[in-house]
Design a protein around this motif. Structure first.
Motif, PDB file in Angstrom:
ATOM      1  N   VAL A   1      63.905  45.631  35.003  1.00 40.76           N
ATOM      2  CA  VAL A   1      62.853  45.157  36.238  1.00 40.76           C
ATOM      3  C   VAL A   1      62.060  44.480  35.710  1.00 40.76           C
ATOM      4  O   VAL A   1      61.270  44.588  34.526  1.00 40.76           O
ATOM      5  CB  VAL A   1      62.418  46.245  36.953  1.00 40.76           C
ATOM      6  N   ILE A   2      61.494  43.030  36.467  1.00 45.60           N
ATOM      7  CA  ILE A   2      60.178  42.725  36.346  1.00 45.60           C
ATOM      8  C   ILE A   2      59.604  42.321  37.348  1.00 45.60           C
ATOM      9  O   ILE A   2      59.960  42.778  38.604  1.00 45.60           O
ATOM     10  CB  ILE A   2      60.575  41.193  35.742  1.00 45.60           C
ATOM     11  N   ALA A   3      58.019  42.193  37.574  1.00 42.86           N
ATOM     12  CA  ALA A   3      57.322  42.040  38.595  1.00 42.86           C
ATOM     13  C   ALA A   3      56.423  40.908  38.365  1.00 42.86           C
ATOM     14  O   ALA A   3      55.838  40.798  37.344  1.00 42.86           O
ATOM     15  CB  ALA A   3      56.343  43.345  38.918  1.00 42.86           C
ATOM     16  N   ILE A   4      56.354  39.972  39.362  1.00 38.20           N
ATOM     17  CA  ILE A   4      55.719  38.764  39.192  1.00 38.20           C
ATOM     18  C   ILE A   4      54.819  38.549  40.226  1.00 38.20           C
ATOM     19  O   ILE A   4      54.851  38.941  41.458  1.00 38.20           O
ATOM     20  CB  ILE A   4      56.432  37.382  39.145  1.00 38.20           C
ATOM     21  N   SER A   5      53.409  38.288  39.981  1.00 39.98           N
ATOM     22  CA  SER A   5      52.477  38.080  41.059  1.00 39.98           C
ATOM     23  C   SER A   5      51.643  36.826  40.808  1.00 39.98           C
ATOM     24  O   SER A   5      51.355  36.574  39.747  1.00 39.98           O
ATOM     25  CB  SER A   5      51.441  39.375  41.057  1.00 39.98           C
ATOM     26  N   ASP A   6      51.229  35.996  41.894  1.00 38.72           N
ATOM     27  CA  ASP A   6      50.285  34.946  41.759  1.00 38.72           C
ATOM     28  C   ASP A   6      49.057  35.011  41.830  1.00 38.72           C
ATOM     29  O   ASP A   6      48.105  34.565  41.774  1.00 38.72           O
ATOM     30  CB  ASP A   6      50.832  33.803  42.646  1.00 38.72           C
ATOM     31  N   GLY A   7      48.602  36.594  41.759  1.00 39.72           N
ATOM     32  CA  GLY A   7      47.223  36.895  41.727  1.00 39.72           C
ATOM     33  C   GLY A   7      46.457  36.356  43.051  1.00 39.72           C
ATOM     34  O   GLY A   7      45.331  36.171  42.745  1.00 39.72           O
ATOM     35  N   ALA A   8      47.089  36.065  44.174  1.00 35.23           N
ATOM     36  CA  ALA A   8      46.212  35.501  45.238  1.00 35.23           C
ATOM     37  C   ALA A   8      46.062  34.219  45.184  1.00 35.23           C
ATOM     38  O   ALA A   8      45.014  33.771  45.652  1.00 35.23           O
ATOM     39  CB  ALA A   8      45.412  36.729  45.997  1.00 35.23           C
ATOM     40  N   GLY A   9      46.460  33.498  44.214  1.00 33.56           N
ATOM     41  CA  GLY A   9      46.073  32.107  43.539  1.00 33.56           C
ATOM     42  C   GLY A   9      44.669  32.197  42.909  1.00 33.56           C
ATOM     43  O   GLY A   9      44.231  31.333  42.447  1.00 33.56           O
ATOM     44  N   LEU A  10      44.322  33.450  42.571  1.00 34.27           N
ATOM     45  CA  LEU A  10      42.896  33.467  41.542  1.00 34.27           C
ATOM     46  C   LEU A  10      43.080  33.437  40.139  1.00 34.27           C
ATOM     47  O   LEU A  10      42.282  32.985  39.606  1.00 34.27           O
ATOM     48  CB  LEU A  10      42.274  34.754  42.043  1.00 34.27           C
ATOM     49  N   ALA A  11      44.471  33.743  39.795  1.00 35.62           N
ATOM     50  CA  ALA A  11      44.816  33.713  38.436  1.00 35.62           C
ATOM     51  C   ALA A  11      45.331  32.216  38.083  1.00 35.62           C
ATOM     52  O   ALA A  11      45.973  31.686  38.823  1.00 35.62           O
ATOM     53  CB  ALA A  11      45.755  34.494  38.028  1.00 35.62           C
ATOM     54  N   GLU A  12      44.975  31.619  36.820  1.00 33.83           N
ATOM     55  CA  GLU A  12      45.471  30.443  36.321  1.00 33.83           C
ATOM     56  C   GLU A  12      47.125  30.536  35.939  1.00 33.83           C
ATOM     57  O   GLU A  12      47.670  29.701  36.338  1.00 33.83           O
ATOM     58  CB  GLU A  12      44.607  29.959  35.106  1.00 33.83           C
ATOM     59  N   LYS A  13      47.346  31.561  35.624  1.00 34.82           N
ATOM     60  CA  LYS A  13      48.769  31.834  35.299  1.00 34.82           C
ATOM     61  C   LYS A  13      49.357  32.978  36.253  1.00 34.82           C
ATOM     62  O   LYS A  13      48.582  33.866  36.659  1.00 34.82           O
ATOM     63  CB  LYS A  13      49.145  32.088  33.714  1.00 34.82           C
ATOM     64  N   LEU A  14      50.678  32.909  36.240  1.00 32.58           N
ATOM     65  CA  LEU A  14      51.175  34.263  37.043  1.00 32.58           C
ATOM     66  C   LEU A  14      51.053  35.536  36.137  1.00 32.58           C
ATOM     67  O   LEU A  14      50.987  35.463  34.953  1.00 32.58           O
ATOM     68  CB  LEU A  14      52.739  33.858  37.269  1.00 32.58           C
ATOM     69  N   LEU A  15      50.938  36.314  36.796  1.00 34.28           N
ATOM     70  CA  LEU A  15      50.972  37.840  36.140  1.00 34.28           C
ATOM     71  C   LEU A  15      52.353  38.245  36.274  1.00 34.28           C
ATOM     72  O   LEU A  15      53.023  38.305  37.193  1.00 34.28           O
ATOM     73  CB  LEU A  15      49.987  38.755  37.139  1.00 34.28           C
ATOM     74  N   ARG A  16      52.560  38.940  35.082  1.00 37.50           N
ATOM     75  CA  ARG A  16      53.967  39.324  34.816  1.00 37.50           C
ATOM     76  C   ARG A  16      54.202  40.701  34.171  1.00 37.50           C
ATOM     77  O   ARG A  16      53.430  41.038  33.207  1.00 37.50           O
ATOM     78  CB  ARG A  16      54.856  38.344  33.854  1.00 37.50           C
ATOM     79  N   TYR A  17      54.747  41.716  34.569  1.00 41.46           N
ATOM     80  CA  TYR A  17      54.911  42.938  34.260  1.00 41.46           C
ATOM     81  C   TYR A  17      56.510  43.282  33.920  1.00 41.46           C
ATOM     82  O   TYR A  17      57.277  43.049  34.787  1.00 41.46           O
ATOM     83  CB  TYR A  17      54.386  43.971  35.389  1.00 41.46           C
TER      84      TYR A  17
ATOM     85  N   ILE B   1      53.356  37.299  46.671  1.00 42.62           N
ATOM     86  CA  ILE B   1      52.951  35.885  46.699  1.00 42.62           C
ATOM     87  C   ILE B   1      51.819  36.322  47.835  1.00 42.62           C
ATOM     88  O   ILE B   1      51.901  36.615  49.075  1.00 42.62           O
ATOM     89  CB  ILE B   1      53.828  35.070  47.242  1.00 42.62           C
ATOM     90  N   ALA B   2      50.393  35.698  47.380  1.00 43.19           N
ATOM     91  CA  ALA B   2      49.346  35.696  48.261  1.00 43.19           C
ATOM     92  C   ALA B   2      48.709  34.530  48.274  1.00 43.19           C
ATOM     93  O   ALA B   2      47.544  34.588  49.051  1.00 43.19           O
ATOM     94  CB  ALA B   2      48.546  36.829  48.076  1.00 43.19           C
ATOM     95  N   ALA B   3      48.737  33.458  47.426  1.00 46.18           N
ATOM     96  CA  ALA B   3      47.893  32.237  47.374  1.00 46.18           C
ATOM     97  C   ALA B   3      48.237  31.454  48.929  1.00 46.18           C
ATOM     98  O   ALA B   3      49.392  31.348  48.973  1.00 46.18           O
ATOM     99  CB  ALA B   3      48.334  31.346  46.254  1.00 46.18           C
ATOM    100  N   PRO B   4      47.291  31.431  49.535  1.00 48.37           N
ATOM    101  CA  PRO B   4      47.205  30.659  50.668  1.00 48.37           C
ATOM    102  C   PRO B   4      48.124  29.544  50.850  1.00 48.37           C
ATOM    103  O   PRO B   4      48.867  29.194  51.788  1.00 48.37           O
ATOM    104  CB  PRO B   4      45.872  30.355  51.351  1.00 48.37           C
TER     105      PRO B   4
END
Length: 312
Positions: free
Chosen positions: A202-218, A286-289
């Motif tokens: 499994v992988i999880a990917i988050s855009d950090g609500a658009g606050l992070a420069e790169k995607l967060l991956r777990y 995904i939470a970046a407006p």
């Protein structure tokens, strides 16, 4: 331009937008490409255009390829912060959905994998899988030979199949049940139950609500479960960021099960799931407006079901 010419273009608008969206993975960029095609249509000697649909398809495809080849697009997509823009099911930009191939070609999983293809491979794959164009037609659209079209399609299919979790289509009732169980386990902090629901890779990917420069991956089930448990725990800070206490709704996004965090009529976050073998293989937050703008617009025209959680 007379009304007949305008009407002819408008009759093709949704199809052209769904083509551009599949090629670019962005509703905003797709709308821009279609508008540029309209300007080309306005300026063209339309009496010399024998088949308007074919002409417009060629124009939109090549506008998209120009965008993909641009230095700006390469920079945007190379920094590790790119995700496809999610669309709520029912959005006409999702385009044809009569076959499994058409539905899969617009999934967030395949739109992400398409990033690994060259622009020409991407165009041939989309034109064939989603719109059933022949190699002769694709050769005309892309100014290549039929043999080259066949080679591009073979490479594209091979690269996508090799990287794709492909387990056919998930029964809608089963998909909803799995997502509801995931939500219940995440909000209650039941880490062991979460781990059992996830595939080994499994992988999880988050855009950090658009606050992070790169995607967060777990990765790893334990890490993804821990992140989900923390992410789904409501806090005053999260509610302030969301603008209130969201309701959580079940929805379909790009054909896949999802949950949406909604404050009033504003979608402030989306979590989508890829399911294979009865377990969750990918979670995307995904939470970046800017990524949610079109989904918000579509949601406001949508009559939602009763929320899974009325106030998070």
């Amino acid at each position: 331009m007379d009304s007949t010419a305008t009407d002819r273009f408008e009759a093709s608008r949704n199809r052209l937008a769904s083509l551009a969206y599949r090629l670019l993975g962005s509703a905003t960029d797709a709308e821009d490409a279609v508008q540029d095609a309209f300007l080309n249509w306005q300026a063209a000697d339309r009496q010399q255009i024998k088949v308007p649909e074919a002409w417009l398809t060629k124009v939109v495809t090549n506008l998209c390829l120009d965008r993909l080849r641009s230095a700006q697009a390469r920079r945007e997509r190379a920094v590790g912060a790119w995700l496809p823009e999610p669309l709520l099911d029912g959005d006409p930009m999702l385009g044809p959905a009569d076959t499994f191939e058409q539905r899969e070609s617009v999934s967030l999983a395949v739109l992400t994998l398409i990033e690994r293809l060259s622009p020409l491979e991407r165009a041939v794959y989309v034109l064939r899988e989603a719109f059933s164009y022949s190699h002769a037609e694709m050769a005309e659209i892309l100014d290549i030979t039929e043999s080259a079209s066949q080679q591009h399609l073979h490479r594209a299919r091979h690269r996508i199949t090799a990287a794709r979790h492909r387990d056919g289509e998930v029964d809608p009732a089963s998909a909803r049940r799995i997502v509801e169980e995931f939500l219940a386990a995440a909000t209650s902090g039941r880490t062991e139950r979460l781990v059992a629901m996830l595939t080994d890779d499994v992988i999880a990917i988050s855009d950090g609500a658009g606050l992070a420069e790169k995607l967060l991956r777990y990765d790893t089930p334990q890490r993804v479960a821990a992140v989900a448990r923390g992410g789904f725990k409501p806090t005053p800070a999260k509610r302030r960021l969301a603008g209130g206490a969201p309701a959580i709704h079940y929805a379909l996004v790009n054909g896949a099960p999802a949950i949406l965090f909604v404050v009033g009529d504003q979608v402030v976050g989306a979590v989508t799931f890829d399911i294979t073998g009865g377990r969750i293989a990918t979670v995307r937050g995904i939470a970046a407006p800017t990524r949610l703008a079109r989904l918000v617009e579509t949601w406001r025209q949508h009559v939602p079901d009763t929320p899974l959680i009325a106030q998070w």
